[in-house]
Motif scaffolding. Structure first.
Motif, PDB file in Angstrom:
ATOM      1  N   ALA A 192      24.024 -50.982  46.687  1.00 45.12           N
ATOM      2  CA  ALA A 192      24.749 -49.715  46.825  1.00 45.12           C
ATOM      3  C   ALA A 192      26.187 -49.906  46.378  1.00 45.12           C
ATOM      4  O   ALA A 192      26.705 -51.021  46.329  1.00 45.12           O
ATOM      5  CB  ALA A 192      24.703 -49.234  48.271  1.00 45.12           C
ATOM      6  N   SER A 193      26.803 -48.794  46.071  1.00 44.75           N
ATOM      7  CA  SER A 193      28.216 -48.800  45.670  1.00 44.75           C
ATOM      8  C   SER A 193      29.097 -48.574  46.893  1.00 44.75           C
ATOM      9  O   SER A 193      28.629 -48.127  47.938  1.00 44.75           O
ATOM     10  CB  SER A 193      28.497 -47.646  44.702  1.00 44.75           C
ATOM     11  N   TRP A 194      30.364 -48.822  46.722  1.00 46.05           N
ATOM     12  CA  TRP A 194      31.330 -48.309  47.682  1.00 46.05           C
ATOM     13  C   TRP A 194      31.388 -46.804  47.530  1.00 46.05           C
ATOM     14  O   TRP A 194      31.215 -46.284  46.431  1.00 46.05           O
ATOM     15  CB  TRP A 194      32.717 -48.903  47.425  1.00 46.05           C
ATOM     16  N   ALA A 195      31.633 -46.107  48.633  1.00 43.61           N
ATOM     17  CA  ALA A 195      31.783 -44.645  48.577  1.00 43.61           C
ATOM     18  C   ALA A 195      33.191 -44.307  49.050  1.00 43.61           C
ATOM     19  O   ALA A 195      33.727 -44.965  49.947  1.00 43.61           O
ATOM     20  CB  ALA A 195      30.753 -43.973  49.474  1.00 43.61           C
ATOM     21  N   VAL A 254      32.664 -36.619  48.467  1.00 46.77           N
ATOM     22  CA  VAL A 254      32.427 -38.056  48.302  1.00 46.77           C
ATOM     23  C   VAL A 254      32.195 -38.388  46.839  1.00 46.77           C
ATOM     24  O   VAL A 254      31.525 -37.649  46.122  1.00 46.77           O
ATOM     25  CB  VAL A 254      31.190 -38.492  49.117  1.00 46.77           C
ATOM     26  N   LEU A 311      27.181 -53.960  46.180  1.00 42.23           N
ATOM     27  CA  LEU A 311      26.946 -54.441  47.540  1.00 42.23           C
ATOM     28  C   LEU A 311      25.442 -54.580  47.729  1.00 42.23           C
ATOM     29  O   LEU A 311      24.677 -53.686  47.353  1.00 42.23           O
ATOM     30  CB  LEU A 311      27.479 -53.436  48.560  1.00 42.23           C
ATOM     31  N   GLU A 369      25.794 -55.639  54.735  1.00 41.91           N
ATOM     32  CA  GLU A 369      26.106 -55.565  53.310  1.00 41.91           C
ATOM     33  C   GLU A 369      27.048 -56.680  52.907  1.00 41.91           C
ATOM     34  O   GLU A 369      27.993 -57.017  53.643  1.00 41.91           O
ATOM     35  CB  GLU A 369      26.771 -54.218  53.000  1.00 41.91           C
ATOM     36  N   ALA A 425      38.243 -48.370  51.968  1.00 43.90           N
ATOM     37  CA  ALA A 425      37.261 -47.791  52.896  1.00 43.90           C
ATOM     38  C   ALA A 425      37.547 -48.207  54.334  1.00 43.90           C
ATOM     39  O   ALA A 425      36.801 -47.864  55.233  1.00 43.90           O
ATOM     40  CB  ALA A 425      35.848 -48.207  52.495  1.00 43.90           C
TER      41      ALA A 425
END
Lengths: 159, 346
Positions: A55-58, A66, A74, A83, A134
């Motif tokens: 997954a990516s950072w959001a 978002v 990750l 993660e 984040a």
């Protein structure tokens, strides 16, 4: 030790390969044109980290607005969802927890150390900028990462 | 040393002192012909769903006039007292009625109390049944300066983090007014998130876990990302539940942070920066060492003194103040509220 993982042409963007290098299982990931290698053992409880979801950072400044921040870098352990950043191996769970092995440390006079002493290299904690933005703090666990690169037509892992 | 004696040392800011009109008649001059007729036709009476007459927690009737309030103020000698009138939250669901009664209560409290004593401030009541009208009421009274907070019930139809409330928060932030969520709510509100209960015991004890839901909702749904200056006081909802609740909130956020990326700090950081909790009722252990541990876990900086007069929740609120060191006692009795409410209580 160099371990050939695959031919580059057989290793497309978004692919991953889990390989055996000696006794270790290592996951090699291609994210766009970057290659990453990380030990296939979650430092949390030993789960098969590299079969987990990427997954990516959001990011979001306002509720509901978002955007994904970059490609997925990750990997989440399938056992408990911890993660890890593919590049640094850093996890962001359990900051402040002390579940890491402790070593003895003492203060000694320089001349008492003798010849047979190695000087430690200071290892800075690497926190990806996206993690800082984040609000995530590094936790105690860092998955072991390895150097992986493209040499001619091959993806090569250095272990 | 009891609260009354300590109050002589530190003139307190009382964040929750109840008043209520003696009857609907008192509000009629603030309403037009139609609504006077509506109240008569519908035989609307003052409701007391939260504190049944004669129950030990209820105490005497809240002050209905300034003359009623004078002995209370004489005894407590507060530096400031913020009045709470919960009359609006009766048994009705008519949004039009809610708007006009909110306005009537706010005007009555100004004329009956605020105009007569410089120490007094009030929570302005608004109803979530009409959010745009609630925001307008905040705009109308915000410039007055004597309304220190926006008083809403902690029980409502939709949790307070929902976007539907944003117009109220926008107005609140513009006027520097905290939102104050007071225990209980309109009649018909289930006292739990899963339905209606059978006993008063369940109803009474439920204010704490409803407050927990609102803490989660406000932070998780991004209210403080959208309104970074907004503050929220929880009145009469307790506070001893905070340590376990925030620990869990932080822990689970780390796991599912991607669902709420606008929460870019530990949830507990938002709570510590934006929220405060009043001291009454306090649910405390008997043992002094254990009280000290609770205060340390919650943080004395999170607490603001409230008499909650005339309600009587037992001696724990007084015990809390007694067990604080001088510096923390000053902060809880006055300093924390002074910083939280700013110029409204200066």
């Amino acid at each position: 030790v160099k371990v050939v993982v695959a031919r580059v042409e057989d290793f497309g963007p978004g692919d991953r390969k889990i390989v055996k290098a000696g006794s270790r299982s290592i996951g090699v990931f291609r994210v766009e044109d970057d290659f990453f290698a990380i030990r296939n053992r979650c430092p949390h409880q030993g789960g098969p980290l590299c079969i987990g979801r990427l997954a990516s950072w959001a990011r979001a400044d306002l509720p509901g607005q978002v955007r994904m921040d970059g490609p997925p870098r990750l990997v989440a352990c399938p056992w408990h969802g911890w993660e890890y950043d593919l590049e640094t191996g850093q996890s962001f769970m359990g900051p402040g927890e002390t579940r890491v092995k402790a070593y003895d440390v003492s203060v000694e006079r320089g001349d008492a150390l003798g010849e047979d002493v190695r000087h430690a290299e200071e290892q800075p904690v690497r926190i990806p900028a996206a993690a800082q933005e984040a609000g995530r703090e590094p936790g105690p666990y860092i998955a072991e990462t390895f150097s992986v690169y493209v040499e001619e037509d091959y993806v090569v892992l250095d272990v | 040393m009891g609260v009354a004696e300590r109050a002589v040392v530190t003139a307190a800011i009382d964040c929750d002192l109840h008043v209520a009109p003696a009857s609907m008649e008192v509000l009629l001059p603030y309403l037009d012909d139609y609504w006077r007729s509506y109240i008569d036709d519908a035989t609307i009476r003052m409701g007391g769903i939260a504190y049944p007459v004669g129950a030990p927690t209820t105490g005497p009737a809240p002050a209905a006039t300034y003359e009623d309030l004078v002995p209370v103020l004489d005894a407590a000698q507060p530096q400031r007292a913020i009045l709470s009138c919960l009359t609006l939250d009766g048994v009705h669901r008519n949004p039009h009625y809610a708007v006009v009664v909110a306005r009537a209560v706010n005007d009555w409290i100004r004329d009956e109390f605020l105009a007569k004593d410089d120490r007094l401030r009030a929570g302005m009541v608004v109803s979530a049944l009409d959010v745009p009208a609630a925001a307008e009421e905040v705009q109308r009274l915000g410039p007055d300066g004597r309304y220190a907070q926006i008083l809403m019930p902690v029980r409502n139809d939709v949790p307070y983090g929902n976007k539907l409330y944003h117009p109220i928060y926008e107005a609140a932030q513009a006027h520097g007014l905290p939102l104050a969520l007071h225990a209980w709510g309109r009649g018909g509100h289930a006292p739990t998130t899963t339905g209606v209960t059978t006993t008063y015991l369940e109803d009474y004890a439920s204010n704490a876990h409803i407050a927990e839901v609102q803490v989660l909702s406000l932070v998780a749904e991004g209210v403080f990302a959208a309104f970074p200056e907004l503050k929220v006081a929880f009145l009469e909802c307790g506070f001893t539940w905070l340590p376990a609740h925030l620990w869990r909130f932080d822990k689970d956020w780390k796991g599912v942070w991607r669902e709420v990326p606008w929460v870019s700090e530990r949830p507990s950081e938002y709570v510590r920066r934006h929220m405060r909790f009043t001291t009454e009722p306090a649910q405390l252990p008997q043992d002094a060492a254990q009280i000290a541990e609770v205060v340390q876990m919650v943080g004395a900086e999170m607490l603001m003194y409230a008499s909650d007069h005339p309600h009587d929740h037992g001696g724990a609120g007084a015990a809390l103040i007694e067990h604080l060191g001088a510096q923390d006692a000053e902060a809880v009795l006055r300093g924390n509220a002074a910083a939280f409410y700013g110029k409204a209580v200066a």
